[in-house]
Design a protein around this motif. Sequence first.
Motif, PDB file in Angstrom:
ATOM      1  N   LYS A  90       0.871  -1.176   0.000  1.00  0.00           N
ATOM      2  CA  LYS A  90       0.000   0.000   0.000  1.00  0.00           C
ATOM      3  C   LYS A  90       0.902   1.218   0.000  1.00  0.00           C
ATOM      4  O   LYS A  90       1.666   1.427   0.948  1.00  0.00           O
ATOM      5  N   GLY A  91       0.848   1.994  -1.080  1.00  0.00           N
ATOM      6  CA  GLY A  91       1.702   3.173  -1.183  1.00  0.00           C
ATOM      7  C   GLY A  91       3.164   2.806  -1.056  1.00  0.00           C
ATOM      8  O   GLY A  91       3.659   1.964  -1.783  1.00  0.00           O
ATOM      9  N   HIS A  92       3.845   3.422  -0.096  1.00  0.00           N
ATOM     10  CA  HIS A  92       5.263   3.153   0.125  1.00  0.00           C
ATOM     11  C   HIS A  92       5.475   2.195   1.296  1.00  0.00           C
ATOM     12  O   HIS A  92       6.569   2.104   1.840  1.00  0.00           O
ATOM     13  N   GLY A  93       4.419   1.484   1.682  1.00  0.00           N
ATOM     14  CA  GLY A  93       4.490   0.580   2.824  1.00  0.00           C
ATOM     15  C   GLY A  93       5.255  -0.697   2.534  1.00  0.00           C
ATOM     16  O   GLY A  93       5.757  -0.930   1.433  1.00  0.00           O
ATOM     17  N   GLU A  94       5.305  -1.531   3.535  1.00  0.00           N
ATOM     18  CA  GLU A  94       6.011  -2.813   3.459  1.00  0.00           C
ATOM     19  C   GLU A  94       5.242  -3.772   2.542  1.00  0.00           C
ATOM     20  O   GLU A  94       4.041  -3.962   2.703  1.00  0.00           O
ATOM     21  N   PRO A  95       5.930  -4.404   1.580  1.00  0.00           N
ATOM     22  CA  PRO A  95       5.244  -5.340   0.692  1.00  0.00           C
ATOM     23  C   PRO A  95       4.876  -6.643   1.403  1.00  0.00           C
ATOM     24  O   PRO A  95       5.569  -7.079   2.320  1.00  0.00           O
TER      25      PRO A  95
END
Length: 85
Positions: free
Chosen positions: A37-42
């Motif tokens: 999500k966005g620049h979050g953790e994959p």
Amino acid sequence: MAERKATVAAEVGLHARPAATFVQTAAKAAMDVTVAKGHGEPVNAKSILAVMGLDVRQGETIVIRAEGEGADDLLESLAKIAETS
């Protein structure tokens, strides 16, 4: 590694039926596939619990990544699910 961004269109976000379709499509691939999500953790895009745990809502952007033969086609399919479901 190939990467594709998509904006989630479904009113319920990437939950319930859209999430199930997304995960089922990712699971058919013989490669590792992640979504963030966005620049979050994959997280693992083949796990329904992981995908739903992202709590992606309508209008939010996801980043889908995959590596291997056919990755671009897979990412395009996954992005289409996110953008139209």
